[in-house]
Design a protein around this motif. Structure first.
Motif, mmCIF file in Angstrom:
data_model
loop_
_atom_site.group_PDB
_atom_site.id
_atom_site.type_symbol
_atom_site.label_atom_id
_atom_site.label_comp_id
_atom_site.label_asym_id
_atom_site.label_seq_id
_atom_site.Cartn_x
_atom_site.Cartn_y
_atom_site.Cartn_z
ATOM 1 N N UNK A 92 0.784 -1.158 -0.004
ATOM 2 C CA UNK A 92 -0.073 -0.046 0.147
ATOM 3 C C UNK A 92 0.900 1.303 0.111
ATOM 4 N N UNK A 93 1.913 1.397 0.535
ATOM 5 C CA UNK A 93 2.866 2.279 0.425
ATOM 6 C C UNK A 93 3.391 2.543 -0.915
ATOM 7 N N UNK A 94 3.514 1.502 -1.758
ATOM 8 C CA UNK A 94 3.840 1.825 -3.203
ATOM 9 C C UNK A 94 2.890 1.757 -4.263
ATOM 10 N N UNK A 95 1.658 1.520 -3.917
ATOM 11 C CA UNK A 95 0.302 1.241 -4.646
ATOM 12 C C UNK A 95 -0.773 1.179 -3.910
ATOM 13 N N UNK A 96 -1.026 2.859 -3.450
ATOM 14 C CA UNK A 96 -2.064 2.772 -2.709
ATOM 15 C C UNK A 96 -3.622 2.481 -3.185
ATOM 16 N N UNK A 97 -3.728 2.188 -4.399
ATOM 17 C CA UNK A 97 -4.985 1.718 -4.838
ATOM 18 C C UNK A 97 -5.208 0.079 -4.675
ATOM 19 N N UNK A 98 -4.322 -0.523 -4.206
ATOM 20 C CA UNK A 98 -4.197 -2.028 -4.213
ATOM 21 C C UNK A 98 -5.326 -2.284 -3.170
ATOM 22 N N UNK A 99 -6.267 -3.183 -3.227
ATOM 23 C CA UNK A 99 -7.130 -3.865 -2.350
ATOM 24 C C UNK A 99 -6.565 -5.300 -1.869
ATOM 25 N N UNK A 100 -6.222 -5.239 -0.600
ATOM 26 C CA UNK A 100 -5.432 -6.740 -0.078
ATOM 27 C C UNK A 100 -6.658 -7.418 0.780
ATOM 28 N N UNK A 131 6.838 1.660 6.272
ATOM 29 C CA UNK A 131 5.817 2.159 5.690
ATOM 30 C C UNK A 131 6.273 3.656 5.147
ATOM 31 N N UNK A 132 5.289 4.110 4.254
ATOM 32 C CA UNK A 132 5.772 5.187 3.378
ATOM 33 C C UNK A 132 5.312 6.587 4.374
ATOM 34 N N UNK A 133 6.328 7.674 4.145
ATOM 35 C CA UNK A 133 6.079 8.951 4.666
ATOM 36 C C UNK A 133 4.615 9.396 4.899
ATOM 37 N N UNK A 134 4.343 9.817 6.072
ATOM 38 C CA UNK A 134 2.931 10.415 6.091
ATOM 39 C C UNK A 134 2.090 9.137 6.953
ATOM 40 N N UNK A 135 2.409 8.162 7.128
ATOM 41 C CA UNK A 135 1.651 7.041 7.876
ATOM 42 C C UNK A 135 1.431 7.467 9.138
ATOM 43 N N UNK A 136 0.327 7.293 9.674
ATOM 44 C CA UNK A 136 -0.150 7.382 10.972
ATOM 45 C C UNK A 136 0.016 6.049 11.965
ATOM 46 N N UNK A 137 0.767 5.890 12.758
ATOM 47 C CA UNK A 137 0.753 4.767 13.538
ATOM 48 C C UNK A 137 -0.003 4.966 15.114
ATOM 49 N N UNK A 138 -1.002 4.004 15.117
ATOM 50 C CA UNK A 138 -1.596 4.047 16.667
ATOM 51 C C UNK A 138 -1.348 2.789 17.320
ATOM 52 N N UNK A 139 -0.742 3.034 18.541
ATOM 53 C CA UNK A 139 -0.277 1.707 19.285
ATOM 54 C C UNK A 139 -0.946 1.857 20.646
ATOM 55 N N UNK A 140 -1.668 1.060 21.036
ATOM 56 C CA UNK A 140 -2.498 0.824 22.239
ATOM 57 C C UNK A 140 -2.305 -0.423 22.740
ATOM 58 N N UNK A 141 -1.399 -0.583 23.936
ATOM 59 C CA UNK A 141 -1.209 -1.502 24.791
ATOM 60 C C UNK A 141 -1.108 -0.719 26.145
#
Lengths: 261, 261, 261
Positions: free
Chosen positions: B30-38, C64-74
Motif C-alpha cells: 500500500x505504500x507503493x500502490x495505494x489503490x491496491x485492495x488486499x 511504511x511510506x512517509x505520512x503514515x499514522x501509527x496508532x499503538x495501544x497496549x
C-alpha cells in the motif's frame, strides 16, 4: 455514482481466522463492487454462540456511519428451512439468518425482509455457506444501489426469532442480569446498564460478593475481580492486568445479582 | 490508470496473526500502490503445511475476479536455493515459492516464471522473509502494469515442484482419498468430489464406517460424525454443533475409503 | 484533497481478534474519513506487554511510506492520569499512551505532544477504551489535514516514559542482550544487531551454548536451536521446521550473553 455514499460492509461471524472462508466472502464483494470498504467486526464469536454475536453487534453498530451494511453469520442451522433476513434500521441494514442474531435491533427496525429471491444469490447456493452464496451477493446489490424492497420480500418483524438473555430482569430494589460476553482480557461483560453502578447496594455473581472499583482497570485492587463501568455502557467485572474470568472461574451465561438502594 | 483494472491482492501464509509480519507485507504494497485492495485469504495455515495451503488456494481462487494477484507463502525452505515462481493463469497470477504450493494450478497454467530479477525486489533481500522482500514488491510491479514476462524469467511449468495428496485415487468401484483440511469447526474436508455422494455404497475413515447425512449440518444425527457435500464441492465429515475431529480423533492426512455402486 | 497524500493508518494493540474492539476503531475512522487505508500491524501483542509492542513497532515502521499514522495501544493503565501522546517523526506520526510504547522513537522524534484537547475526541470518552474514544478521532483529524500542533499540546520529549530492555549492553569483548519477542514459529528474537554475528566467539542463553547457523532456517541442524540473522536485522534463535522456544523452554525477557572476538 454518489461519492458520499457509504460503502462500509462489516462482517460478524464465528468463522474464525484459520480458514479462507472470510477471505472468500470478501473476494465475492470486492470482485463485484471494488469500492466497498469491508471491516472485520468479529470472526471469533465462539462457534454457534448466537447470544455473543448479538451482543457484539449491539455494542458495535452505533459507531458506524449511516448507510453501513452489517452482515452477521453465526448459523448452526444453515441449510435447514430457517429464513435469511434483512433488517432495515434508521441508520443501517443488517443481514443475518433468522435465528436470534438480530434480537437487539428488532424493536427499532423500520422494516424486516426475508431474502428469498435466488436471482440475487450466487448462481449455485450451497447448503452450508450462505455468507458466501447469499449474504455477500445481496450486500453487493445493496452497495450497487438496489433497494432492499426489490431484493427481498417484506415480512412482519414480529415473526423474527429472538434470543433470551440480552436484557436483565429489573424489579424494584433488585436486578438479575447475566454475563453476556467474555473478552480477550477475561473481562466479564454483563447486560446491566453502567448507570446502575451508583445505585448498587450489593452485587454478587453466584454466591460471591464483588467490590466496586473506584474508576478504570488501573484502580482495581491487585488480585481481585471488581465491578466497573465498561466502555460499552454496561457493568463489567474486571481485574488489574489479569483475567477476571480466571480469578472467578465463571463463564458466559452466569447470573449476576444486584440489589439497589 | 485504467479504472476497471483489478487491484485485488490476496495473501495466503502460515505467518499467523500474532506478529507484525502480515502488516509489514501490506505496508510494502500500500505504500507503493495505494489503490491496491488486499484481502487476507488465510494466515493460519498450520506452520509449514504446504498441502493445507494448496488446498486453501484451490477452493478460494475461483471466487476472485479476473486479474487478481494471489501471493502464497508457506516456506520452510526460504533462503535455500529453492526458486520463487509466478504462475500465469487464465484469470489470475499466483506468486509462491516453488515447493508444491501451486500444485492444483500447474496443469491449467498458461505459463510459469521464476522470480530472479533482483532489480524488482526490495534493495536488500533477507534470507528469511521473502513475502516482504520479493513477493510484495513484485506484486506492486504487476499492479503498476508491468508484465510478468518483463519481471521474471519463463521456465518450463513441468519443472515445478508438486505435492502429493490433492487428488484421490479413483478405481472402478472404489476411491481412496484423504483428509486434506480441517477447519475451525473441526469439519474434516476430503479431496473426494461431492458428486460422488450419490454413488457411495460404503465410506470409511480408518476402520470406522460413516453414515451419510441427509442434507446440511442441521440434518446430522446428534453426537455423530457424518458425511455431507461441503460448500467447496468436496465430501466433508461433520457433526451437528460439534467437532467431527474431536468425535473421530483423526487429523489431516488420514485416509478415507469409499466403495461405489 | 491532495491525491498523493498518504492515508495509511496502522494499528498495533493487545486487543486480540476475538472481540469487536478493533472493528469499532476502524468503524470510527472509516465512517469519518472513507479514504483511510487501515492496516492491522499487530493485535496479538501479549496482553499488557509494552516491550513486545515497542519492538513490533520498531521493526515494522521503516516499511511504511512517509505520512503514515501509527496508532499503538497496549495500555494497562488506561483511565488513570497517564498521558496520551503523539510523536512527530521525520516520516510518520505515532499515537500512543505515554507508557514506554514509543521508547524506540523518542531519540529521533522531532517533537512530542500530549493529546489533551477533548474537542478532538469522541464526545463521550470512556475510562477504558481510548483507542476508540481518543486515538481514532485524533487520527481522523490528522488524515483530514489538521496539524498536530493544533490538535495537541507540545511537551518536552525528555519527559516521555521509557521501557528498559530494547537496547543490549555492549562492552569491549561482550554483549548482554535479551529475547525481546517470540513469534508464531517460536523464533526467539533478540535485541542484538545481526551484524554482530560474524564477531561472535560464544553465544549463550542462560548456561546453554548455541551454535551459529550457516544461513537461513533451512540450514539449521535438525532438532537444534541455532543462531541466525533475522529478517529484521537482529540475531534470532530458531529451529528447522520446529519451535526454538519449545526446544529451549525459554521466554521473552530471557538474557542472551555474547562474547566477541
Amino acid at each position: 455514482m454518489n461519492d458520499d455514499a457509504c460503502r462500509i460492509v462489516t462482517l460478524t461471524t464465528d468463522f474464525g481466522q484459520k480458514d479462507p472462508y472470510v477471505g472468500v466472502v470478501k473476494g465475492i464483494i470486492l470482485s463485484r463492487f471494488p469500492q466497498a470498504q469491508i471491516i472485520d467486526l468479529n470472526h471469533e464469536i465462539p462457534p454457534f454462540d448466537i447470544l455473543a454475536a448479538a451482543w457484539s453487534l449491539k455494542i458495535s453498530i452505533p459507531y458506524f456511519k449511516a448507510g453501513t451494511i452489517h452482515i452477521a453469520v453465526v448459523d448452526p442451522r444453515v441449510g435447514t428451512s430457517q429464513r435469511r433476513i434483512a433488517l432495515e434500521m434508521n441508520e443501517c441494514i443488517i443481514l443475518a439468518p433468522d435465528n436470534g442474531l438480530t434480537t437487539p435491533f428488532i424493536a427499532s427496525a423500520k422494516k424486516a425482509y426475508a431474502l428469498e429471491k435466488p436471482q440475487f444469490f450466487l448462481s449455485s447456493v450451497s447448503k452450508t455457506f450462505h455468507a458466501r452464496d447469499v449474504f455477500a451477493p445481496v450486500a453487493v446489490r445493496l452497495l450497487s444501489g438496489i433497494a432492499l424492497r426489490d431484493l427481498a420480500v417484506e415480512v412482519d418483524k414480529q415473526s423474527l426469532t429472538k434470543v433470551e438473555g440480552l436484557e436483565p430482569t429489573v424489579e424494584p430494589g433488585s436486578i438479575e442480569g447475566l454475563i453476556v460476553y467474555v473478552d480477550r482480557y477475561g473481562n466479564l461483560i454483563t447486560n446491566i446498564c453502567a448507570e446502575t453502578k451508583s445505585q448498587i447496594k450489593e452485587i454478587r455473581i453466584g454466591s460471591r460478593k464483588l467490590k466496586l472499583a473506584a474508576g478504570s482497570y488501573g484502580t482495581i485492587d491487585d488480585g481481585e475481580a471488581q465491578v466497573l463501568c465498561g466502555s460499552h455502557g454496561y457493568l463489567e467485572i474486571a481485574a488489574k492486568e489479569a483475567s477476571a474470568q480466571d480469578l472467578l472461574q465463571v463463564k458466559s451465561g452466569e447470573k449476576v445479582f444486584v440489589t439497589t438502594v
